[in-house]
Design a protein around this motif. Structure first.
Motif, mmCIF file in Angstrom:
data_model
loop_
_atom_site.group_PDB
_atom_site.id
_atom_site.type_symbol
_atom_site.label_atom_id
_atom_site.label_comp_id
_atom_site.label_asym_id
_atom_site.label_seq_id
_atom_site.Cartn_x
_atom_site.Cartn_y
_atom_site.Cartn_z
ATOM 1 N N THR A 172 -35.752 -12.729 -28.907
ATOM 2 C CA THR A 172 -35.507 -12.182 -27.094
ATOM 3 C C THR A 172 -36.616 -12.467 -26.829
ATOM 4 N N SER A 173 -36.766 -13.251 -25.586
ATOM 5 C CA SER A 173 -38.294 -12.797 -25.242
ATOM 6 C C SER A 173 -38.430 -12.055 -23.415
ATOM 7 N N PHE A 174 -38.835 -11.402 -23.271
ATOM 8 C CA PHE A 174 -38.913 -10.012 -22.370
ATOM 9 C C PHE A 174 -39.333 -10.708 -21.138
ATOM 10 N N ASP A 175 -38.660 -10.955 -20.049
ATOM 11 C CA ASP A 175 -39.281 -11.492 -18.603
ATOM 12 C C ASP A 175 -39.754 -10.698 -17.750
ATOM 13 N N SER A 176 -41.153 -9.945 -17.467
ATOM 14 C CA SER A 176 -41.190 -8.536 -17.337
ATOM 15 C C SER A 176 -41.278 -9.075 -15.294
ATOM 16 N N SER A 177 -41.377 -10.033 -15.159
ATOM 17 C CA SER A 177 -41.536 -10.168 -14.099
ATOM 18 C C SER A 177 -40.087 -10.546 -13.580
ATOM 19 N N ASN A 178 -39.128 -10.987 -14.047
ATOM 20 C CA ASN A 178 -37.452 -11.248 -13.783
ATOM 21 C C ASN A 178 -36.566 -10.482 -14.864
ATOM 22 N N PRO A 179 -36.434 -9.271 -14.872
ATOM 23 C CA PRO A 179 -35.692 -8.919 -16.142
ATOM 24 C C PRO A 179 -34.001 -9.394 -16.124
ATOM 25 N N LEU A 180 -33.877 -9.584 -15.022
ATOM 26 C CA LEU A 180 -32.682 -11.481 -15.328
ATOM 27 C C LEU A 180 -32.781 -12.276 -15.348
ATOM 28 N N ALA A 181 -33.912 -12.982 -15.088
ATOM 29 C CA ALA A 181 -33.784 -14.188 -16.351
ATOM 30 C C ALA A 181 -33.277 -14.144 -16.864
ATOM 31 N N GLU A 237 -27.967 -7.636 -21.617
ATOM 32 C CA GLU A 237 -27.618 -6.641 -21.502
ATOM 33 C C GLU A 237 -28.865 -5.803 -22.181
ATOM 34 N N PHE A 238 -28.878 -6.638 -23.228
ATOM 35 C CA PHE A 238 -29.899 -5.336 -24.395
ATOM 36 C C PHE A 238 -31.692 -5.547 -23.829
ATOM 37 N N LYS A 239 -31.908 -6.795 -23.228
ATOM 38 C CA LYS A 239 -32.542 -7.196 -22.699
ATOM 39 C C LYS A 239 -33.247 -7.050 -21.764
ATOM 40 N N ASN A 240 -32.496 -6.430 -20.652
ATOM 41 C CA ASN A 240 -32.560 -6.002 -19.100
ATOM 42 C C ASN A 240 -32.298 -4.229 -19.096
ATOM 43 N N GLU A 241 -31.512 -3.949 -20.665
ATOM 44 C CA GLU A 241 -32.364 -2.540 -20.545
ATOM 45 C C GLU A 241 -33.928 -2.025 -20.619
ATOM 46 N N VAL A 242 -34.080 -3.073 -21.850
ATOM 47 C CA VAL A 242 -35.592 -2.747 -22.647
ATOM 48 C C VAL A 242 -36.639 -2.982 -20.932
ATOM 49 N N VAL A 243 -35.885 -3.952 -19.942
ATOM 50 C CA VAL A 243 -37.202 -3.985 -19.784
ATOM 51 C C VAL A 243 -37.371 -3.495 -17.700
ATOM 52 N N VAL A 286 -32.422 -1.000 -7.580
ATOM 53 C CA VAL A 286 -31.829 -0.814 -8.620
ATOM 54 C C VAL A 286 -31.317 -0.505 -7.972
ATOM 55 N N ILE A 287 -29.386 -1.461 -8.511
ATOM 56 C CA ILE A 287 -28.156 -0.773 -8.504
ATOM 57 C C ILE A 287 -27.211 -0.715 -9.913
ATOM 58 N N HIS A 288 -27.332 0.845 -10.307
ATOM 59 C CA HIS A 288 -26.742 1.089 -11.900
ATOM 60 C C HIS A 288 -25.720 0.679 -12.235
ATOM 61 N N ARG A 289 -24.342 0.833 -11.495
ATOM 62 C CA ARG A 289 -23.352 0.217 -11.534
ATOM 63 C C ARG A 289 -22.375 0.572 -12.614
ATOM 64 N N ASP A 290 -23.091 1.687 -13.236
ATOM 65 C CA ASP A 290 -22.046 2.704 -14.249
ATOM 66 C C ASP A 290 -22.188 4.016 -14.079
ATOM 67 N N LEU A 291 -22.639 4.773 -13.033
ATOM 68 C CA LEU A 291 -22.281 5.797 -13.025
ATOM 69 C C LEU A 291 -22.532 6.830 -13.203
ATOM 70 N N LYS A 292 -22.053 7.788 -14.198
ATOM 71 C CA LYS A 292 -20.586 8.429 -14.747
ATOM 72 C C LYS A 292 -20.983 9.339 -15.506
ATOM 73 N N ALA A 293 -20.036 10.039 -15.128
ATOM 74 C CA ALA A 293 -20.741 12.422 -15.703
ATOM 75 C C ALA A 293 -21.372 11.798 -17.691
ATOM 76 N N VAL A 328 -26.131 -2.366 -17.688
ATOM 77 C CA VAL A 328 -25.255 -3.483 -16.615
ATOM 78 C C VAL A 328 -25.861 -3.491 -15.338
ATOM 79 N N ALA A 329 -27.783 -2.541 -15.300
ATOM 80 C CA ALA A 329 -27.627 -2.342 -13.898
ATOM 81 C C ALA A 329 -28.076 -3.448 -13.272
#
Length: 419
Positions: free
Chosen positions: A57-66, A141-147, A222-229, A247-248
């Motif tokens: 996978t390639s991580f685009d640091s300028s746009n993590p969601l690309a 999602e994996f790329k998203n979390e790392v970047v 950033v919206i986390h979208r899965d905030l929980k205990a 999933v942020a």
């Protein structure tokens, strides 16, 4: 003889020219063939090397969601400069640190995979998150979390140390949190007494700081979208750290709502507008934070509770106690009663929690206001309105009429059509 000699001498220059032209032509063709051969071999050799060494996978640091794209090593290297101190671990190191993912090293398991305790060279303890092959969290999602985590640096956000991609394996390596996740203490009656009120209040404040950073003070909104205990980790001093950014989403700076047909998160923590219509904003995280605050106060999950023989929700139970003027009745029985200041903090947390879970997003406060109300006991607060749940029925079904108040605390992936 003289005539013949003259004719022969006249033909010699023509023959020499013809021979020279032939030799030059053959030499040119030979050189051209050699050049083409070397260019051809060089091209395929470089192509083979690029394919064999290119990351999965390639991580685009300028746009993590690309979307994930293939790039050459040079391009990928330049794009990866934004990864800061994230290390790429090899599979042998990960397997060795966890004793080949031994059952004894397993810390827990969530919707995206299992987490193991590991120890790297030099004795450094780490938490190794091994994504399940059947997980809904894919390469994006994996790329998203790392970047994303590499770019977010805050004391109340978990620190990502590195990652590993090996075949179908996708692994994340985090700093090790001695007290694991908040839900393992908070909802365990035998262990919840370890969380006295001062610790609980500090956890509320710490999560509020982390969420305020995500919404307002970080490089990206950033919206986390899965905030929980389950996604709040506790270190050795019970300091909270928000985790799991798979999933942020990075949000635009105009503050407008966004729509999605892919609703991800945990029922019981999702706001009504997000769960039902796929509409999310920073106010979606505020709703989740409100649910979390009420859970921390009460030591109960926002799902099936039994009150007077009827199953109800934590939100409806808290709302009922608030309207009756008995908000202190929500406090966990495992928490010893404190002085007037602690009682005031409890009441303030209940009121803030109810303000955050109001049905209309525009009625919910922003995290900057939430933190001010929690940290400053003299700050004035409005009265909360009706919480955002659909009904008090005791159904755990997610079909038909949605009941956020009593849904299970498990990761969920749903597809909805926005209205």
């Amino acid at each position: 003889s003289t005539v013949t000699l003259t004719a022969s001498n006249g033909d010699n220059p023509s023959r020499r020219n013809t021979a020279l032209a032939v030799v030059l032509s053959l030499s040119g063709l030979l050189l051209l063939g050699i050049g083409v051969f070397f260019l051809w071999t060089k091209f395929f050799r470089n192509k083979g090397r690029s394919q064999s060494t290119r990351p999965l996978t390639s991580f685009d640091s300028s746009n993590p969601l690309a979307p994930v794209q293939d790039r050459s090593m040079e391009e990928d290297s330049s794009q990866s400069k934004g990864l800061h101190d994230v290390t790429l671990f090899d599979m042998a190191t990960i397997a060795s640190s966890t004793d080949n993912f031994a059952a004894a090293a397993k810390l827990g398991e969530g919707g995206f995979g299992a987490v193991y305790k590991g120890e790297l060279g030099g004795g450094q303890k780490v938490a190794v998150k091994r994504l399940s092959k059947y997980s809904t969290q894919g390469l994006d999602e994996f790329k998203n979390e790392v970047v994303l985590i590499a770019k977010l640096q805050h004391v109340n956000l978990v620190r990502l140390l590195g990652c590993c991609v090996h075949g179908e394996e996708r692994i994340l390596v985090y700093e090790y949190m001695e007290n694991k996740s908040l839900d393992m203490l908070l909802f365990d009656k035998a262990r919840s007494a370890q969380l006295d009120w001062p610790k609980r209040f500090d956890i509320v404040l710490g999560v509020a700081r982390g969420l305020l950073y995500l919404h307002q003070d970080s490089r990206f909104k950033v919206i986390h979208r899965d905030l929980k205990a389950g996604n709040i980790l506790l270190d050795g001093d019970m300091n909270p750290k928000i985790s799991d950014f798979g999933v942020a989403r990075i949000f635009g700076g105009d503050g407008a709502d966004s729509h999605t047909r892919r609703v991800v998160g945990t029922y019981g923590y999702m706001s009504p507008e997000y769960a039902m219509d796929g509409v999310f904003s920073v106010k979606s995280d505020v709703f989740s934070f409100g649910v979390l605050v009420l859970e921390i106060v009460s030591g109960r999950k926002n799902r099936g509770m039994y009150s007077s023989g009827e199953q109800t929700s934590l939100l409806s139970h808290a709302w009922k106690l608030w309207r009756e003027g008995n908000a202190l009745g929500l406090l966990d029985e495992a928490v010893a009663s404190g002085g007037d200041r602690e009682s005031e903090e409890v009441l303030r947390c209940v009121q803030v929690g109810l303000l955050c879970v109001q049905e209309r997003p525009e009625d919910r406060p922003h995290m900057a206001t939430v933190f001010l109300m929690l940290a400053n006991l003299s700050a004035l607060m409005p009265q909360p309105r009706h919480p955002g749940y659909c009904s008090d029925r005791g159904s755990t079904s997610t079909d038909g009429d949605c009941s956020l108040s009593c849904t299970v605390n498990e990761i969920t992936l749903t597809v909805v059509e926005g209205r």
